[in-house]
Every structure is written in C-alpha cells, then in structure tokens.
Design a protein around this motif. Structure first.
Motif, PDB file in Angstrom:
ATOM      1  N   ALA A  67      43.652  38.347  46.010  1.00  0.00           N
ATOM      2  CA  ALA A  67      43.833  39.322  44.989  1.00  0.00           C
ATOM      3  C   ALA A  67      43.594  40.774  45.700  1.00  0.00           C
ATOM      4  N   ILE A  68      44.368  42.053  45.168  1.00  0.00           N
ATOM      5  CA  ILE A  68      44.213  43.178  45.726  1.00  0.00           C
ATOM      6  C   ILE A  68      43.797  43.900  44.254  1.00  0.00           C
ATOM      7  N   VAL A  69      42.441  44.039  44.223  1.00  0.00           N
ATOM      8  CA  VAL A  69      41.534  44.707  43.079  1.00  0.00           C
ATOM      9  C   VAL A  69      41.515  46.207  43.146  1.00  0.00           C
ATOM     10  N   GLY A  70      41.808  46.722  42.280  1.00  0.00           N
ATOM     11  CA  GLY A  70      41.741  48.142  41.930  1.00  0.00           C
ATOM     12  C   GLY A  70      40.868  48.359  40.761  1.00  0.00           C
ATOM     13  N   ALA A  71      40.533  49.664  40.405  1.00  0.00           N
ATOM     14  CA  ALA A  71      39.694  49.862  39.350  1.00  0.00           C
ATOM     15  C   ALA A  71      40.446  51.181  38.677  1.00  0.00           C
ATOM     16  N   GLY A  72      40.629  51.007  37.247  1.00  0.00           N
ATOM     17  CA  GLY A  72      41.148  52.151  36.546  1.00  0.00           C
ATOM     18  C   GLY A  72      40.303  52.718  35.610  1.00  0.00           C
ATOM     19  N   THR A  73      40.810  53.724  34.732  1.00  0.00           N
ATOM     20  CA  THR A  73      40.114  54.528  33.738  1.00  0.00           C
ATOM     21  C   THR A  73      39.073  55.192  34.414  1.00  0.00           C
ATOM     22  N   ILE A  74      39.072  55.578  35.528  1.00  0.00           N
ATOM     23  CA  ILE A  74      38.094  56.184  36.471  1.00  0.00           C
ATOM     24  C   ILE A  74      37.901  57.804  35.923  1.00  0.00           C
ATOM     25  N   LEU A  75      37.062  58.136  35.563  1.00  0.00           N
ATOM     26  CA  LEU A  75      36.947  59.636  34.892  1.00  0.00           C
ATOM     27  C   LEU A  75      36.010  60.485  35.801  1.00  0.00           C
ATOM     28  N   THR A  76      35.022  59.967  36.628  1.00  0.00           N
ATOM     29  CA  THR A  76      34.224  60.794  37.251  1.00  0.00           C
ATOM     30  C   THR A  76      33.949  60.313  38.567  1.00  0.00           C
ATOM     31  N   ALA A  77      33.324  61.055  39.388  1.00  0.00           N
ATOM     32  CA  ALA A  77      32.818  60.876  40.915  1.00  0.00           C
ATOM     33  C   ALA A  77      32.077  59.559  40.802  1.00  0.00           C
ATOM     34  N   ARG A  78      31.221  59.397  39.812  1.00  0.00           N
ATOM     35  CA  ARG A  78      30.048  58.248  39.625  1.00  0.00           C
ATOM     36  C   ARG A  78      30.962  56.932  39.496  1.00  0.00           C
ATOM     37  N   HIS A  79      32.002  57.248  38.646  1.00  0.00           N
ATOM     38  CA  HIS A  79      32.881  55.842  38.314  1.00  0.00           C
ATOM     39  C   HIS A  79      33.537  55.489  39.703  1.00  0.00           C
ATOM     40  N   PHE A  80      33.993  56.282  40.304  1.00  0.00           N
ATOM     41  CA  PHE A  80      34.757  56.066  41.557  1.00  0.00           C
ATOM     42  C   PHE A  80      33.835  55.442  42.564  1.00  0.00           C
ATOM     43  N   ASP A  81      32.414  56.167  42.661  1.00  0.00           N
ATOM     44  CA  ASP A  81      31.482  55.238  43.640  1.00  0.00           C
ATOM     45  C   ASP A  81      31.076  53.994  43.076  1.00  0.00           C
ATOM     46  N   GLN A  82      30.761  53.699  41.972  1.00  0.00           N
ATOM     47  CA  GLN A  82      30.737  52.510  41.329  1.00  0.00           C
ATOM     48  C   GLN A  82      31.796  51.546  41.817  1.00  0.00           C
ATOM     49  N   ALA A  83      33.029  51.747  41.483  1.00  0.00           N
ATOM     50  CA  ALA A  83      34.062  51.031  41.618  1.00  0.00           C
ATOM     51  C   ALA A  83      34.319  50.719  43.389  1.00  0.00           C
ATOM     52  N   ARG A  84      33.988  51.697  43.826  1.00  0.00           N
ATOM     53  CA  ARG A  84      34.278  51.557  45.526  1.00  0.00           C
ATOM     54  C   ARG A  84      33.326  50.687  45.806  1.00  0.00           C
ATOM     55  N   ARG A  85      32.026  50.732  45.547  1.00  0.00           N
ATOM     56  CA  ARG A  85      30.927  49.917  46.193  1.00  0.00           C
ATOM     57  C   ARG A  85      31.138  48.267  45.451  1.00  0.00           C
ATOM     58  N   ALA A  86      31.843  48.410  44.193  1.00  0.00           N
ATOM     59  CA  ALA A  86      32.148  46.819  43.837  1.00  0.00           C
ATOM     60  C   ALA A  86      33.265  46.089  44.510  1.00  0.00           C
ATOM     61  N   GLY A  87      33.917  46.789  45.248  1.00  0.00           N
ATOM     62  CA  GLY A  87      34.989  46.492  46.050  1.00  0.00           C
ATOM     63  C   GLY A  87      36.328  46.774  45.597  1.00  0.00           C
ATOM     64  N   ALA A  88      36.565  47.745  44.774  1.00  0.00           N
ATOM     65  CA  ALA A  88      37.975  48.241  44.489  1.00  0.00           C
ATOM     66  C   ALA A  88      38.555  48.684  45.718  1.00  0.00           C
ATOM     67  N   ARG A  89      40.001  48.547  45.955  1.00  0.00           N
ATOM     68  CA  ARG A  89      40.648  48.799  47.067  1.00  0.00           C
ATOM     69  C   ARG A  89      41.512  49.931  46.706  1.00  0.00           C
ATOM     70  N   PHE A  90      41.554  50.030  45.405  1.00  0.00           N
ATOM     71  CA  PHE A  90      42.507  51.458  44.984  1.00  0.00           C
ATOM     72  C   PHE A  90      41.645  51.921  43.652  1.00  0.00           C
ATOM     73  N   ILE A  91      41.746  53.277  43.237  1.00  0.00           N
ATOM     74  CA  ILE A  91      41.614  53.863  42.247  1.00  0.00           C
ATOM     75  C   ILE A  91      42.469  54.498  41.387  1.00  0.00           C
ATOM     76  N   VAL A  92      42.460  54.087  40.032  1.00  0.00           N
ATOM     77  CA  VAL A  92      43.276  54.812  39.056  1.00  0.00           C
ATOM     78  C   VAL A  92      42.676  55.600  38.012  1.00  0.00           C
ATOM     79  N   SER A  93      43.202  56.908  37.875  1.00  0.00           N
ATOM     80  CA  SER A  93      42.728  57.716  36.730  1.00  0.00           C
ATOM     81  C   SER A  93      43.764  58.199  35.896  1.00  0.00           C
TER      82      SER A  93
END
Length: 214
Positions: A67-93
């Motif tokens: 799987a290529i896991v991304g994170a969506g509904t990212i609204l803040t820099a904190r969300h971005f960092d949390q998702a990145r640390r969890a292993g998200a390979r792309f970020i969607v806002s």
C-alpha cells in the motif's frame, strides 16, 4: 520543486481513483488497505476525520507494504507532522494555507493542497504547486467548471474529490487537466463495518478499470 512532484506524480498517475477513507476503527486499516491494493488501488488516503485515523495510518503503513498510504483532511502543520510521523507518504488538504506550505517545505513528504477558485489556483502556482486537489468537486461546478479552467490555467492538473461517483468519474477523467479522482465509494461504511473485504476488492477492481469517457 516545492511540491516534490517527482514523488507525488507516480502516486496519482498509478491509478484512476484514489480511495478516500474515513476509518472508525484502526483495526480495520490493515485488511482494508490489503483489500484495496488487491483490487488495483494501492494508493489510499486515510482522512483525519476520526479519532483513530493516525493509528490507522500507522498500522496500514507499517503492515501493508504493497500500500501507498497517504493522509487526508490535513488542516494544520501539527496534523501534517502527526501524519508524516505515522508513515504517510503523501499529504492531502482540502485547502491551501501558508502554514501547510511551510510545513511541506521542511519534509520530503509531498503535499496535494486543495483549491477551488481561479485565484486559489494562481496563488498555489506562485508557490510552485501545479498539482492540486479540486474540492468539493461537484458542489464547486464539477466537470464543466474544470473544463473551463483547462485553457486559461492549462499548467495545473487536478484530482477532483467530493461527489465523484462511478457514474461521473469517467467524465472527470476525460478532462485534460484531471490526473485522477478521489472517491469514497470503493470502501462504503457498511462493507467496512461488516468486514466484507472481498466485496471491497471487487469495487476496487472496477474503479481501477475506469477510463476516460469517449
């Protein structure tokens, strides 16, 4: 390039539909990611719309290598960092803010920010972003609106999300400025709740076979 398009493009061009997932139970993340990948949709967007979303991203990213896991509904820099640390390979806002653009600059994880109006698209382009999420797609003018943007803003490509269905997805995919679409229909809540992973794989296989309307 600020957007890191070299990392984002292979994700978005690899399949016509990016599943947009709202996972209520983190335990569902692994079988759901496996089911979607088995159907030809390895890239998935797990949205931060539930309390267990970060755990779901972490589990899918660590236990489903296909799987290529991304994170969506990212609204803040904190969300971005949390998702990145969890292993998200792309970020969607759903939109674009300076805070998110600044967060994206400090990491190798690419950002797919949202834009709806010509002014928002132009502002994103000034920041080096030429691949954008168009959200909410149907409510913002849908296929006709994106078609109207394709000439004056020809340098930008979109992933429309919001109201995209199996019935209208091919119309979106036929547009020259659409790279893929985002959709939630491939993993409906009832099938996830009941653990009907085979049925989800079948829906993913149908979505993976979608082609532009002729």
């Amino acid at each position: 390039m600020p957007q890191k398009a070299d990392k984002l493009l292979p994700v978005l061009t690899g399949q016509p539909v990016i599943p947009v997932l709202k996972i209520q139970r983190a335990a569902d993340a692994v079988p759901l990611a496996r089911a979607l990948a088995a159907g030809g949709l390895p890239a998935i967007e797990i949205t931060l719309r539930t309390a267990e979303a970060i755990d779901a991203i972490r589990l899918a990213a660590s236990e489903v290598p296909e799987a290529i896991v991304g994170a969506g509904t990212i609204l803040t820099a904190r969300h971005f960092d949390q998702a990145r640390r969890a292993g998200a390979r792309f970020i969607v806002s759903p939109g674009t803010t300076q805070e998110l653009l600044d967060a994206a600059r400090s990491t190798d994880v690419p950002l797919l920010p949202g834009a709806t109006t010509p002014s928002e698209v132009m502002a994103a382009a000034e920041e080096g972003y030429k691949i954008l999420k168009f959200f909410p797609a149907e409510q913002s003018g849908g296929v006709a609106f994106l078609k109207a943007l394709s000439s004056p803003l020809a340098g930008t490509r979109f992933c429309p999300t919001g109201g995209v269905t199996p019935q209208n997805a091919s119309a979106y995919l036929s547009l020259p400025n659409v790279i893929c679409v985002g959709g939630s229909w491939v993993a409906p809540d009832n099938l996830v709740d009941e653990g009907e992973w085979g049925a989800i794989t079948a829906l993913a296989r149908e979505a993976a076979a979608l082609a532009p309307a002729r």
